[in-house]
Design a protein around this motif. Structure first.
Motif, PDB file in Angstrom:
ATOM      1  N   VAL A 157       4.721  -4.085  25.802  1.00  0.00           N
ATOM      2  CA  VAL A 157       4.266  -3.549  24.520  1.00  0.00           C
ATOM      3  C   VAL A 157       2.770  -3.248  24.602  1.00  0.00           C
ATOM      4  O   VAL A 157       1.986  -4.058  25.109  1.00  0.00           O
ATOM      5  N   THR A 158       2.388  -2.090  24.069  1.00  0.00           N
ATOM      6  CA  THR A 158       0.971  -1.715  24.011  1.00  0.00           C
ATOM      7  C   THR A 158       0.545  -1.579  22.551  1.00  0.00           C
ATOM      8  O   THR A 158       1.106  -0.765  21.806  1.00  0.00           O
ATOM      9  N   LEU A 159      -0.406  -2.409  22.128  1.00  0.00           N
ATOM     10  CA  LEU A 159      -0.961  -2.276  20.783  1.00  0.00           C
ATOM     11  C   LEU A 159      -1.912  -1.094  20.758  1.00  0.00           C
ATOM     12  O   LEU A 159      -2.825  -0.994  21.596  1.00  0.00           O
ATOM     13  N   THR A 160      -1.722  -0.202  19.811  1.00  0.00           N
ATOM     14  CA  THR A 160      -2.607   0.967  19.682  1.00  0.00           C
ATOM     15  C   THR A 160      -3.547   0.848  18.489  1.00  0.00           C
ATOM     16  O   THR A 160      -4.532   1.581  18.410  1.00  0.00           O
ATOM     17  N   ASP A 161      -3.251  -0.071  17.570  1.00  0.00           N
ATOM     18  CA  ASP A 161      -4.114  -0.253  16.400  1.00  0.00           C
ATOM     19  C   ASP A 161      -3.813  -1.598  15.764  1.00  0.00           C
ATOM     20  O   ASP A 161      -2.643  -1.996  15.656  1.00  0.00           O
ATOM     21  N   VAL A 162      -4.842  -2.329  15.372  1.00  0.00           N
ATOM     22  CA  VAL A 162      -4.699  -3.578  14.622  1.00  0.00           C
ATOM     23  C   VAL A 162      -5.390  -3.385  13.281  1.00  0.00           C
ATOM     24  O   VAL A 162      -6.603  -3.163  13.223  1.00  0.00           O
ATOM     25  N   GLY A 163      -4.611  -3.445  12.206  1.00  0.00           N
ATOM     26  CA  GLY A 163      -5.158  -3.238  10.872  1.00  0.00           C
ATOM     27  C   GLY A 163      -5.380  -4.536  10.135  1.00  0.00           C
ATOM     28  O   GLY A 163      -6.079  -5.434  10.618  1.00  0.00           O
ATOM     29  N   TRP A 164      -4.760  -4.665   8.954  1.00  0.00           N
ATOM     30  CA  TRP A 164      -4.905  -5.878   8.143  1.00  0.00           C
ATOM     31  C   TRP A 164      -4.502  -7.097   8.942  1.00  0.00           C
ATOM     32  O   TRP A 164      -3.475  -7.111   9.622  1.00  0.00           O
ATOM     33  N   THR A 165      -5.333  -8.130   8.893  1.00  0.00           N
ATOM     34  CA  THR A 165      -5.084  -9.375   9.628  1.00  0.00           C
ATOM     35  C   THR A 165      -5.374 -10.547   8.710  1.00  0.00           C
ATOM     36  O   THR A 165      -6.332 -10.525   7.933  1.00  0.00           O
ATOM     37  N   SER A 166      -4.545 -11.591   8.809  1.00  0.00           N
ATOM     38  CA  SER A 166      -4.740 -12.768   7.963  1.00  0.00           C
ATOM     39  C   SER A 166      -4.341 -14.013   8.732  1.00  0.00           C
ATOM     40  O   SER A 166      -3.415 -13.986   9.557  1.00  0.00           O
ATOM     41  N   GLN A 167      -5.052 -15.099   8.454  1.00  0.00           N
ATOM     42  CA  GLN A 167      -4.689 -16.399   9.002  1.00  0.00           C
ATOM     43  C   GLN A 167      -3.951 -17.175   7.919  1.00  0.00           C
ATOM     44  O   GLN A 167      -4.509 -17.437   6.854  1.00  0.00           O
ATOM     45  N   PHE A 168      -2.688 -17.511   8.189  1.00  0.00           N
ATOM     46  CA  PHE A 168      -1.902 -18.261   7.215  1.00  0.00           C
ATOM     47  C   PHE A 168      -1.961 -19.746   7.536  1.00  0.00           C
ATOM     48  O   PHE A 168      -1.746 -20.154   8.672  1.00  0.00           O
ATOM     49  N   ARG A 169      -2.245 -20.549   6.535  1.00  0.00           N
ATOM     50  CA  ARG A 169      -2.200 -22.008   6.653  1.00  0.00           C
ATOM     51  C   ARG A 169      -1.058 -22.521   5.793  1.00  0.00           C
ATOM     52  O   ARG A 169      -0.950 -22.156   4.629  1.00  0.00           O
ATOM     53  N   ALA A 170      -0.196 -23.348   6.354  1.00  0.00           N
ATOM     54  CA  ALA A 170       0.961 -23.857   5.623  1.00  0.00           C
ATOM     55  C   ALA A 170       0.487 -24.616   4.388  1.00  0.00           C
ATOM     56  O   ALA A 170      -0.192 -25.639   4.485  1.00  0.00           O
ATOM     57  N   ASN A 171       0.842 -24.109   3.227  1.00  0.00           N
ATOM     58  CA  ASN A 171       0.320 -24.610   1.964  1.00  0.00           C
ATOM     59  C   ASN A 171       1.461 -24.592   0.952  1.00  0.00           C
ATOM     60  O   ASN A 171       1.961 -23.527   0.605  1.00  0.00           O
ATOM     61  N   MET A 172       1.921 -25.752   0.525  1.00  0.00           N
ATOM     62  CA  MET A 172       3.022 -25.847  -0.429  1.00  0.00           C
ATOM     63  C   MET A 172       2.557 -26.679  -1.627  1.00  0.00           C
ATOM     64  O   MET A 172       2.492 -27.900  -1.551  1.00  0.00           O
ATOM     65  N   ARG A 173       2.214 -25.987  -2.703  1.00  0.00           N
ATOM     66  CA  ARG A 173       1.645 -26.655  -3.871  1.00  0.00           C
ATOM     67  C   ARG A 173       2.140 -26.009  -5.158  1.00  0.00           C
ATOM     68  O   ARG A 173       2.531 -24.836  -5.156  1.00  0.00           O
ATOM     69  N   MET A 174       2.080 -26.756  -6.259  1.00  0.00           N
ATOM     70  CA  MET A 174       2.373 -26.169  -7.561  1.00  0.00           C
ATOM     71  C   MET A 174       1.645 -26.935  -8.651  1.00  0.00           C
ATOM     72  O   MET A 174       1.190 -28.067  -8.468  1.00  0.00           O
ATOM     73  N   VAL A 175       1.517 -26.284  -9.800  1.00  0.00           N
ATOM     74  CA  VAL A 175       0.785 -26.860 -10.926  1.00  0.00           C
ATOM     75  C   VAL A 175       1.623 -27.917 -11.641  1.00  0.00           C
ATOM     76  O   VAL A 175       2.848 -27.965 -11.500  1.00  0.00           O
ATOM     77  N   ASP A 176       0.938 -28.746 -12.425  1.00  0.00           N
ATOM     78  CA  ASP A 176       1.657 -29.678 -13.280  1.00  0.00           C
ATOM     79  C   ASP A 176       1.807 -29.142 -14.706  1.00  0.00           C
ATOM     80  O   ASP A 176       2.529 -29.721 -15.512  1.00  0.00           O
ATOM     81  N   HIS A 177       1.128 -28.029 -15.014  1.00  0.00           N
ATOM     82  CA  HIS A 177       1.306 -27.357 -16.302  1.00  0.00           C
ATOM     83  C   HIS A 177       1.154 -25.850 -16.107  1.00  0.00           C
ATOM     84  O   HIS A 177       0.289 -25.409 -15.337  1.00  0.00           O
ATOM     85  N   TYR A 178       1.968 -25.104 -16.790  1.00  0.00           N
ATOM     86  CA  TYR A 178       1.874 -23.643 -16.788  1.00  0.00           C
ATOM     87  C   TYR A 178       1.022 -23.134 -17.954  1.00  0.00           C
ATOM     88  O   TYR A 178       0.661 -21.960 -17.983  1.00  0.00           O
TER      89      TYR A 178
END
Length: 459
Positions: free
Chosen positions: A238-259
């Motif tokens: 495989v040959t990459l010809t362009d790298v656009g949007w890039t992001s580092q994802f960190r495993a994050n599982m959270r939620m609020v206690d009130h909406y």
């Protein structure tokens, strides 16, 4: 102004469309200077497709996306295995869109923004909320604005959530990180989603997924390497010809206690963040907004309380699913990359049964009950139940029973069902009246018209 929305991602845009089509004055501000450009949340679940149908944009999403492709596993021993991501389901009278649909997140935002503008709405880019006192917001422009309601749809690092002091419970796994990038390349067939596991056959090293309607691929890999380096090491053909949007994802599982705190509400990633496993986060956010929009339009305080009572348990359950899938990292790479065939992932079975807006007075409730999603069904001559539900109104479906006079804003339908599909979809065994909420969940099922006339919040 009635509503200030912070954040113009899919959640904020869905809410703005809901408010715009109801004539509710609002502003939607987005701190970023331009629309989001990445493919990140690319999976739309069947229930979300039904929401998009109601919003009048489903055809555009179907034209701009595609079914999930087969998964091709490039094993360390040189063998290639093709797997189906999930069992393909045929449409049925009650579920016209039974399968997940792949649309890059940037296109989801683009299509929702276009729909908002088509309805007369406007997004203010480069304008963020920097401080909040009650429902008075200070904007990054220096302007101070006061709204009747404020909605934080401003992501996992939500300024609104911090301002109102809501807890964000859960875990962040600092060592579990992933690189996601949108790339262009040569040397691979776009007919399948390619995956390379490590030497142990378990640890995924590289994934390359073709993004429909584009010449782009979504690359996923361990975060410590660059796209160019990981591709050169793992897939040298495989040959990459362009790298656009890039992001580092960190495993994050959270939620609020009130909406909700006072007249401030949270939705989408501001209320819950997920592992990408199972494709639940973006979909849950869109449905948060779908639940909240019609309630904000009423201005009824007791009705607005039901936003938290209905959506917080749903988010908790969905977060449990995505976290559970994320933790299945010890299985074969082929297995963990496959779409699990759990019906809950399609979000069609999520319901509000037993809640304050679900009344079922039948002595023996059927398979479809108050609080459930309202199913579709063909009624003959090209008309479907979903055609009757589409729009911001309540709907009364009268099956084999005279419909009572209803308040303004309720569309009354005397169901004509020549082929019996609607009776099967709704499990109708006797004369029945079904009241459907503006977000197309069933509010009441009864044979007694008095139950409907006394239904709370009906307008």
């Amino acid at each position: 102004m009635d509503v200030l929305i912070a954040g113009a991602g899919p959640t904020g845009l869905t809410l703005a469309i809901e408010l715009q089509r109801r004539g509710v004055t609002h502003r939607i501000v987005e701190a970023a200077p331009e629309p989001f450009q990445g493919s990140r949340g690319k999976g739309l679940q069947p229930r979300t497709l039904e929401v998009l149908d109601d919003l009048g944009v489903l055809d555009r999403f179907l034209a701009g996306g595609a079914d999930y492709p087969m998964l091709r596993i490039h094993r360390p021993d040189g063998q290639e295995l093709d797997w189906s991501m999930a069992e393909r389901r045929d449409p049925t009278p009650d579920v016209p869109h039974p399968n997940s649909w792949m649309v890059p997140q940037w296109r989801t935002g683009e299509l929702l923004a276009a729909r908002l503008e088509e309805l007369g709405g406007k997004i203010e880019y480069g304008v963020g909320v920097t401080a909040l006192d009650g429902t008075t917001a200070t904007l990054s422009t220096g302007e101070t604005v006061t709204a009747r309601y404020v909605v934080g749809a401003d992501g996992g690092r939500s300024t609104i959530r911090r301002a109102i002091g809501v807890g964000f419970e859960g875990e962040t796994f600092e060592t579990q990180t992933m690189l996601i990038a949108d790339v262009r390349l040569t040397g691979l067939s776009r007919d399948v989603w390619h995956m390379w596991p490590g030497p142990d056959g378990r640890t995924p090293l590289l994934g390359l997924c073709p993004l429909p309607g584009t010449d782009l691929w979504q690359l996923t890999a361990p975060a410590e390497q660059s796209p160019e380096k990981i591709v050169a090491e793992v897939a040298p053909q495989v040959t990459l010809t362009d790298v656009g949007w890039t992001s580092q994802f960190r495993a994050n599982m959270r939620m609020v206690d009130h909406y909700r705190v006072g007249n401030v509400f949270l939705a989408g990633d501001a209320a819950h963040v997920h592992s990408p496993a199972g494709g639940q986060g973006l979909n849950t956010g869109i449905q948060d907004a779908y639940n909240l929009g019609w309630k904000l339009a009423t201005g009824n305080d007791a009705l607005l309380d039901t936003y938290e009572s209905e959506r917080l348990p749903v988010a908790a359950a969905v977060l449990g699913i995505s976290t559970r899938l994320h933790n299945k990292q010890g299985k074969e790479a082929a297995e963990q990359a496959m779409r699990r065939d759990d019906p809950a992932l399609r979000q069609l079975s999520l319901n509000y049964r037993g809640g304050p807006l679900a009344i079922d007075h039948r002595p023996s409730p059927g398979a479809v009950q108050a609080g459930d999603r309202a199913p579709d069904a063909p009624l003959g001559e090209g008309v479907h139940i979903f055609d009757l539900l589409r729009g911001p109104h309540w709907t009364l479906l009268a099956f084999d029973a005279p419909a009572p006079a209803m308040p303004p804003g309720v569309h009354v339908v005397q169901v004509e069902d020549p082929d019996g599909h609607a009776h099967l979809s709704y499990d109708i065994q006797e004369p029945t009246l079904i009241l459907v909420r503006p977000d197309n969940y069933i509010a009441a099922v009864t044979s007694n018209p008095a139950d409907l006339l006394g239904f709370p919040f009906l307008s």
